[in-house]
Each structure stands twice: as structure tokens, then as C-alpha cells.
Write a protein that holds these residues in place. Structure first.
Motif, short mmCIF file in Angstrom:
data_model
loop_
_atom_site.label_atom_id
_atom_site.label_comp_id
_atom_site.label_asym_id
_atom_site.label_seq_id
_atom_site.Cartn_x
_atom_site.Cartn_y
_atom_site.Cartn_z
N ILE A 229 9.39 -28.61 -26.47
CA ILE A 229 10.41 -28.23 -25.50
C ILE A 229 9.84 -27.09 -24.66
CG2 ILE A 229 12.76 -27.40 -25.16
CD1 ILE A 229 13.48 -28.51 -27.90
N LEU A 232 11.84 -22.62 -21.74
CA LEU A 232 12.87 -21.91 -22.50
C LEU A 232 13.05 -20.48 -22.01
CD1 LEU A 232 11.85 -23.03 -26.09
CD2 LEU A 232 13.78 -23.87 -24.76
N LYS A 233 14.23 -19.98 -22.22
CA LYS A 233 14.51 -18.56 -22.02
C LYS A 233 15.10 -18.02 -23.31
CE LYS A 233 16.86 -15.18 -19.10
NZ LYS A 233 17.78 -14.96 -17.95
N VAL A 256 16.97 -19.86 -30.09
CA VAL A 256 16.20 -20.96 -30.67
C VAL A 256 16.23 -20.90 -32.20
CG1 VAL A 256 13.90 -21.95 -30.94
CG2 VAL A 256 14.71 -21.27 -28.67
N THR A 337 8.12 -19.31 -24.22
CA THR A 337 8.69 -20.16 -23.16
C THR A 337 8.64 -21.64 -23.53
OG1 THR A 337 6.55 -20.27 -22.02
CG2 THR A 337 8.10 -18.52 -21.35
N ILE A 388 19.17 -26.80 -28.05
CA ILE A 388 18.23 -25.85 -27.45
C ILE A 388 18.18 -26.03 -25.93
CG2 ILE A 388 15.78 -25.25 -27.28
CD1 ILE A 388 15.57 -25.83 -30.30
N CYS A 389 18.14 -27.27 -25.49
CA CYS A 389 18.12 -27.51 -24.04
C CYS A 389 19.42 -27.02 -23.39
CB CYS A 389 17.92 -28.99 -23.76
SG CYS A 389 16.27 -29.59 -24.20
N ALA A 392 19.35 -22.75 -24.33
CA ALA A 392 18.19 -21.98 -23.89
C ALA A 392 17.57 -22.52 -22.60
CB ALA A 392 17.13 -21.94 -24.99
N GLY A 394 16.02 -25.42 -21.87
CA GLY A 394 14.72 -26.07 -21.97
C GLY A 394 14.72 -27.52 -21.55
#
Length: 803
Positions: A229, A232-233, A256, A337, A388-389, A392, A394
């Protein structure tokens, strides 16, 4: 294991109370040990409502106060407010009269109707810190909301309140180590429908960051899945996720990591996120690393590998101790990231051995070492990736890699109805049996009048035999539904053991033989010479033989000592000097009323403790060696000596007299040289003689057991400077009396006598072992017990506690 009632309701809706759910689960084998309540805000903002300031004027008697009227839905209340930012038209949180405010310090403050500078105040407009929502006290909270006046504030602030079940999970129920696992049981118990998370929306956004995966041994790792993935932040998790984790006593870390923990406790599938930029060579290898290799785990400790641990590695080095703990440098950090997200199924044996060797216990290893569902990794991976997507920001940048060379098949378990009826004790309707098993996701196939084949999914690692399937039927059907029949009988609940002295003697003989002793059997007739020369036997108590064959066999023995010494002398004269003997035998004496006979047990040790060897140095036997045997003998008989007395009287050079409840049970000590010499023995002999008739009568039986406490033992050490005259037995008895039931045992691990302490003194370094069989000891209880012990030592035996 903690389970949130709120989260259970997401899987299977129910209206039962938490107590009713706890009773159902406990009756079915998932013992609920307690119920607690989690509140995301202390007090859950009960009594706080949304109000609207309809008027605000200065207080006539105070410069810094305002008189407000606040519409709280059912009434308009006069409230005196000291906040500088209060104004007409604001929506504000209002604590009504009788409401308890906890704030950030946790202490309660109850709102009362009051007069402030002559003006009535019937509530309080609250600041952020007064509600426990933050640290700010600059002014009241002004809310941006269209909610009606009088709406409970906990709805606006999304306050979470949930009962949490504490389940004492048994090792066989690995399937229930998650909210999903517990919900599966509730589905069968409540005849409900299970709702799984929807992962149909999972998609691969691009193929920018593929990772090659290889597994060296499918036995160590039957299944390994992963994906990447990117974009990311890393940031704090949203409130709902933090509340979920805190309800389970988990501290949120970042979005995460928190999602991997969420999925672990939700679905029972551990996950691990690697920083993608730190995976060298674009490759993940699941393998064992060489013995002696170093690996620094997430807790910062360097660990030497045994070569038996399963490791997750990249092209150059280890990244993670598989299923146990991640590496220090490969995990998610604030600067991450992109990640590689792992979801696997590992061999329980290899995880258990690795965790035990390194002393590591984690939520992941707890599940892996009991056995996880091999069919769950990809489902859990999709669930976590979608979260997560979403949270965060992603993108899934690779298809799912799923290394699963040998898929695990469902277990096939033949079951006969006659065995079901026999083990349960009741004939259950066959349709009811099918209904129960299917509710537990156990398929019923090939059914006939005689039985069927149960197809059990691999996540039920504890259901592999016919008896296991029958247990599943019974625990859902209900143990309470099986009525006792009139023909059933019960035996006495109390113990009335019948003592068998021969059995006691045999078992004690086994114990002594296991400790290197050899049994001897000597003649009851002995020499009158021993009575005359020993200096402690009474000649008037000798039982003389009228038709004696010789003077050497002229009297019956008063003690087992001299016959045993003759056996020692015989062996020593034949170059066998390291000896351990025991004998059960009768002794005789003449009394005023006739004759008496009693049974004795004698112990002899002499020579060296062990034979000469290059492996270890040997040493002569000593008093502690024989005393330890005596203690093991009493333990075997479920007896405990209550006191001892030091004596220096024939036939001993020095000895202890042992007592139980003021009854002398025996003597143990070093024989005088001249006593041993009477039988021709010229080396040191330690001797003990017990009143076996008395011991056998006191014995509490041999087959006594107690449950091993599940609560940890605590050790505390003290150094005591005491007079040389103070015996260890006195310290032991004083300690057990003072320490009560918490003090399980004591030990002396060092003794000092020398010029560094006062003359006539000695120093004991002692360890005290405390344990409560009902709960884990707290520092407060431990310190209290140790303080009582130190005070008793100082007062009763004049000890100086070295600190």
C-alpha cells in the motif's frame, strides 16, 4: 481476553443484557471472569445536554460574571457563568443540577442549585476540561450544531460506553480468541445470523510496488499472504478506532498499526506492517536464520537466535521474528509512506518454542501458538487494506501474493449416534443435533440411522475426534438440560482414606531408593556389648534371650543403630566407602509392665556425596544432605515438622530432635567417633532414626494434590544479622507465623560468619516467596507483608536488617 459487547452486536444483534450474555458464554465453555464498563469519557457525559443561550447580561454584583438564561429543551434555566466568551445565541454544553462532572483529574464534582453573588444558578455551562474532553479552560465550549435543545451531549460528542467481557480463554479454544470467534458461539446459542465485514469492495489500485515472496518451508509457514500500500499518511487514528482499542486496554499508536491491532482482535488474524522502503531487494523470504545470528526486536533488545525461530527476512537481513515480534527498524514510523502488509498462518510449534526461548508474549504469538485459521489470512488482508486506504489515504499498489501450496482441508470426523447418546446421557433429537452443528459451521454429511460424518473447518483446531464433536453438541444444547436420573448415585464427598502402613512403607522405600539409598535388613538380635559401651542405652531395658545361641546374639535391639553400623563396617572393609542405607525394623524394650515393641526407620549416610568424576568435584556428605532427605520423607507423608531442638548427647556429636505437634518423631545428626568405632567404623557417619509407628499414624496419606496457582509467585530477599544462637528453624517458624498464607516458602542462599560483622553474630541472606492463590499480588500487599516480617525479626530475634 477482553471482548466488547458493542462490537459483538455488530456481528450478531441481540437485546440480552451483558450479564445474560456472560452466563450463556460461561455455560458453553467460554468462562466470563468479569464484566467491566468502558467509557471514552469518564461519566459518559450523563446529565450534560445541549442548551442555547437565549439571553446574556452582566452580573449586577460581579464584574467578571454574566447572568444567562439557557434553553435546555424542557426548561429555560438561569445560570451564572464566569466565561469571558459566553454570548447570546450560542449552543453550549450544560450540566444540569445533580450532574457529576469528572474533568481530567477523574474526581467527581456534583452540580448543585446555588446562589452566586445573590443570583440563582441552576446549572453550569461547561468548558472543554470540565467535561474531560481536553485541556483547554480558556472559555466555554461553543458547539456548531443544529441538534435540538435538550439533546444529550454524549450524542453530539459521540461518547462510547460499552460493557467489556473478560474471558478466561482455555488453550483449546483458539478459535474464540477474537470478537468473530465469540460471535460464532453466540450465533449457535441465540439462533441468530452472523454478519461478517464486507470486503467485496477491495480492489487493486495499481501495480507500482510488487514484492516477491518466498517461503522455504511450508511446514513452518503453511500460508503467507501480503500486498503493498503506497501514498500513506501516518497520523493518529480516528476516534472510533481509538475507542475500540482503549476498551480492550490497548494504547493507540498510529492509524496503520491500530488497524492491524483492530483486525487481530476483531477477526483473530494477526497482521504485520513493514515499512516498504526498508525492505531491501524488493523481496520477502520466510525462513530460519543461522544459529547465533543477532536480531534487535521492536523492544530494543538484541537477541541471539537459536536457529529454530522462524524469521521474516528481506534480501539481506531479518525484519521480524515471525508471529512473535517485529524488528526495531522495519516497522511503521511517522515518516512511513508505503507498507508491505503481511497476513500469514504459522506453525503453532515453532511460534511457541521461539516465544518461550526469548521470553516474549504478544497478542500475535498468543494466537499463533494456539493455532489460527488458515482460511482467514486473505480475508483479513482485504479487510485491513480497505481500512488503511480509507483512514490513511493509501492505494493498494500490488495484487495479493498468496503462498499456499498445500491448502488445509476440513476435518472429517465419523460420529455414531449411540456414542452421542451414551456420552451425553440423553437421546437428543437428531434434527436438533444437525441444527446445533450447522450453527457452529460444522457440516453434517453422509447421515444415516447410525450416525454421520462431521466436516469441521480448520479454525476449530480442538475438534478432531468423535468425543470433540459430541462435546460441541452438549455445550450448545446445555449441560443444565441433562437431568440427573433417579438411578444415579453419589459417593461421599468427604475423604476417608484408609491408611495402609505397608503401602506407606513401600512408597517411602521407593522415595529413598530414588535418592540413592539401599535397603538393608538386619537381625533383631544384637550384642549386649553395645548397651554396655554406648553410654546412652539402658541395660535394664534390654530384653535378654533365655536360650541364647551366643553372647553376640544375646539381647533384642533397643535401636537400629548398631546393626546398621555393622553393615557399614562390612562394606567399608571391602573398599566401598560411599554408602547410603535405610532400614525398616522393630526395636524392643523391657518396661515395668512387661515388654514393648515399636517400629523404626533408620537412615545412614557416609563417605562422599558423589563418586569421583572429571565432570564435578566431590565432597564429603554433611548434615544438610541427610536433613534434606528427612524433609522429603515428611513431605511424601504430607507431614510438616513444627519445631526442632538442638542436642549434643550420645550417640550424637551434634543432632536435631524433630517434632510434629510436640510429639518427638526422630533424631538426626553426626555420630560420635567412639560410637561408630564400637562397630568398627572409622569414618564419619550421619544417622537418623524415626519413630515409624508414630509417623505412619500421623501420615496424611500419599495421594494428595492441589491445583497449581495461575497467579505469579513473588520473591523478596532480606539480609539478617543475628546471634549465632538463633537457628534457622526458629526463623522459619517465625516467618510462617508472621507471613500467613501468602508466604509459601523461605530459603537461605548465603551464610556469613567473619570479621566484617560483630563477634557472636552471623549473617543470613534469605529469600521469601509470596503467592496468593486467588489474585495477583500488588506491591502494596507485598510491602505490607515484608514490613511485618522485618518488624517480627527485629522484635523477636533481635535481627539487624541490612538494607
Amino acid at each position: 481476553m477482553k471482548i466488547s459487547i458493542n462490537r459483538l452486536k455488530d456481528y450478531i444483534p441481540f437485546d440480552h443484557s451483558s450479564e445474560e450474555i456472560a452466563d450463556l458464554l460461561t455455560a458453553s465453555g467460554l468462562e466470563v471472569e468479569g464484566i467491566s464498563t468502558f467509557e471514552s469519557v469518564k461519566g459518559s457525559l450523563e446529565g450534560i445536554v445541549i442548551g442555547e443561550v437565549v439571553s446574556c447580561v452582566p452580573h449586577p454584583n460581579a464584574d467578571n460574571l454574566s447572568l444567562t438564561k439557557v434553553d435546555v429543551g424542557h426548561d429555560v434555566l438561569p445560570i451564572v457563568c464566569g466565561a469571558p466568551n459566553v454570548a447570546e445565541g450560542q449552543k453550549v454544553p450544560v450540566a444540569l443540577v445533580g450532574t457529576a462532572l469528572y474533568g481530567n483529574n477523574g474526581s467527581a464534582f456534583v452540580i448543585k442549585k446555588a446562589k452566586i453573588r445573590g443570583e440563582v444558578s441552576q446549572g453550569m455551562i461547561c468548558a472543554e476540561d470540565e467535561l474531560g474532553l481536553g485541556e483547554s479552560h480558556d472559555g466555554i465550549l461553543v458547539l456548531d450544531t443544529q441538534l435540538p435543545n435538550g439533546t444529550p451531549a454524549n450524542r453530539y460528542f459521540e461518547v462510547v460506553k460499552s460493557d467489556v467481557l473478560e474471558i478466561g480463554l482455555t488453550p483449546n479454544r483458539a478459535d474464540a480468541a477474537s470478537h468473530l470467534g465469540v460471535a460464532r458461539d453466540l450465533k449457535a446459542l441465540l439462533n441468530g445470523e452472523l454478519s461478517l465485514p464486507d470486503v467485496s469492495g477491495f480492489k487493486v489500485d495499481n501495480h507500482d510496488k510488487g514484492i516477491k515472496v518466498s517461503v522455504e518451508s511450508s511446514q513452518d509457514c503453511p500460508r503467507y499472504a501480503g500486498l503493498t500500500i503506497t501514498g500513506l499518511k501516518i497520523a493518529p487514528s480516528p476516534k472510533w478506532l481509538q475507542d475500540y482499542l482503549r476498551a480492550l486496554d490497548l494504547e493507540p499508536i498510529n492509524n496503520v498499526v491500530d488497524i492491524t491491532n483492530f483486525v487481530l482482535h476483531d477477526l483473530g488474524q494477526p497482521l504485520h506492517a513493514f515499512d516498504l522502503d526498508r525492505i531491501k531487494g524488493g523481496e520477502i523470504i520466510v525462513k530460519r536464520m543461522p544459529q547465533g545470528a543477532s536480531f534487535i526486536t521492536l523492544d530494543g533488545k538484541e537477541r541471539k537466535l537459536t536457529g529454530e525461530e522462524l524469521m521474516i527476512c528481506d534480501a539481506r537481513e531479518g525484519l521480524c521474528m515471525a508471529g512473535i515480534l517485529g524488528g526495531l527498524d522495519s516497522g511503521v514510523s511517522d515518516g512511513t509512506t508505503a507498507i508491505f502488509l503481511e497476513s500469514a498462518c504459522f506453525s503453532p510449534d515453532i511460534i511457541r518454542k521461539g516465544g518461550q526461548h526469548h521470553g516474549i508474549k504478544t497478542d500475535a504469538s498468543f494466537r499463533f501458538e494456539r493455532g489460527t485459521d488458515p482460511n482467514m489470512p486473505v480475508f483479513a488482508l482485504k479487510r485491513a487494506a480497505m481500512l488503511i486506504c480509507e483512514i490513511a489515504g493509501g492505494k493498494v499498489s500490488s495484487p495479493i501474493t498468496d503462498v499456499y501450496p498445500d491448502p488445509v482441508e476440513d476435518f472429517s470426523v465419523p460420529v455414531k449416534y449411540q456414542h452421542v447418546d451414551r456420552l451425553i446421557g440423553k437421546k437428543i433429537d437428531r434434527q436438533e443435533i444437525r441444527k446445533i452443528l450447522e450453527a457452529l459451521e460444522i457440516a453434517v454429511e453422509d447421515e444415516s440411522e447410525n450416525g454421520f460424518t462431521a466436516k469441521v473447518k480448520p479454525y476449530r483446531v480442538d475438534v478432531t475426534r468423535e468425543a470433540d464433536v459430541i462435546e460441541e453438541i452438549l455445550r450448545i444444547y446445555g449441560f443444565e438440560a441433562i437431568k440427573l436420573q433417579e438411578t444415579y448415585q453419589s459417593d461421599y464427598l468427604a475423604e476417608h482414606p484408609e491408611k495402609d502402613e505397608n503401602k506407606l512403607q513401600y512408597r517411602v522405600s521407593e522415595l529413598l531408593a530414588a535418592q540413592g539409598f539401599q535397603e538393608i535388613l538386619t537381625n533383631s538380635l544384637t550384642k549386649p556389648f553395645y548397651t554396655e559401651k554406648s553410654g546412652y542405652l539402658d541395660r535394664d531395658r534390654d530384653v535378654e534371650i533365655l536360650n541364647k545361641l551366643s553372647e553376640d546374639l544375646g539381647v533384642l535391639r533397643q535401636t537400629l543403630l548398631f546393626a546398621g553400623l555393622e553393615v557399614l563396617a562390612y562394606n567399608i572393609n571391602r573398599r566401598q566407602k560411599d554408602l547410603r542405607f535405610f532400614e525398616f525394623g522393630s526395636v524392643y524394650a523391657k518396661t515395668e509392665n512387661g515388654y514393648e515393641e515399636a517400629k523404626r526407620l533408620s537412615l545412614f549416610i557416609s563417605g562422599n556425596l558423589t563418586q569421583e568424576s572429571w565432570l564435578q568435584e566431590t565432597r564429603p556428605v554433611g548434615f544438610p544432605d541427610l536433613y534434606a532427605v528427612a524433609e522429603s520423607l515428611l513431605t511424601k507423608l504430607n507431614l510438616e515438622q513444627t519445631e526442632v531442638e538442638i542436642v549434643e548427647a550420645a550417640p550424637f556429636d551434634h543432632a536435631l530432635v524433630m517434632y510434629i505437634n510436640h510429639h518427638e518423631i526422630g533424631k538426626i545428626g553426626l555420630l560420635r567417633e567412639k560410637t561408630a568405632a564400637l562397630a568398627g567404623v572409622k569414618q564419619e557417619v550421619y544417622f537418623a532414626e524415626f519413630n515409624w509407628s508414630l509417623l505412619a499414624g500421623m501420615a496424611g496419606g500419599l495421594d494428595r494434590f492441589m491445583e497449581i496457582s495461575k497467579f505469579p509467585e513473588v520473591r523478596r530477599d532480606l539480609s539478617l544479622v543475628i546471634d549465632k544462637s538463633v537457628t534457622f528453624d526458629r526463623i522459619r517458624r517465625l516467618s510462617l507465623k508472621t507471613g500467613g498464607k501468602l508466604l509459601k516458602r523461605i530459603n537461605v542462599f548465603d551464610v556469613y560468619k567473619g570479621d566484617k560483622i560483630d563477634a557472636g553474630k552471623k549473617a543470613y541472606a534469605m529469600s521469601f516467596y509470596l503467592q496468593d492463590n486467588q489474585q495477583t499480588l500488588t506491591d502494596k500487599v507485598i510491602d505490607k507483608t515484608m514490613n511485618k516480617l522485618m518488624q517480627a525479626f527485629e522484635k523477636e530475634i533481635g535481627a539487624l536488617i541490612r538494607k
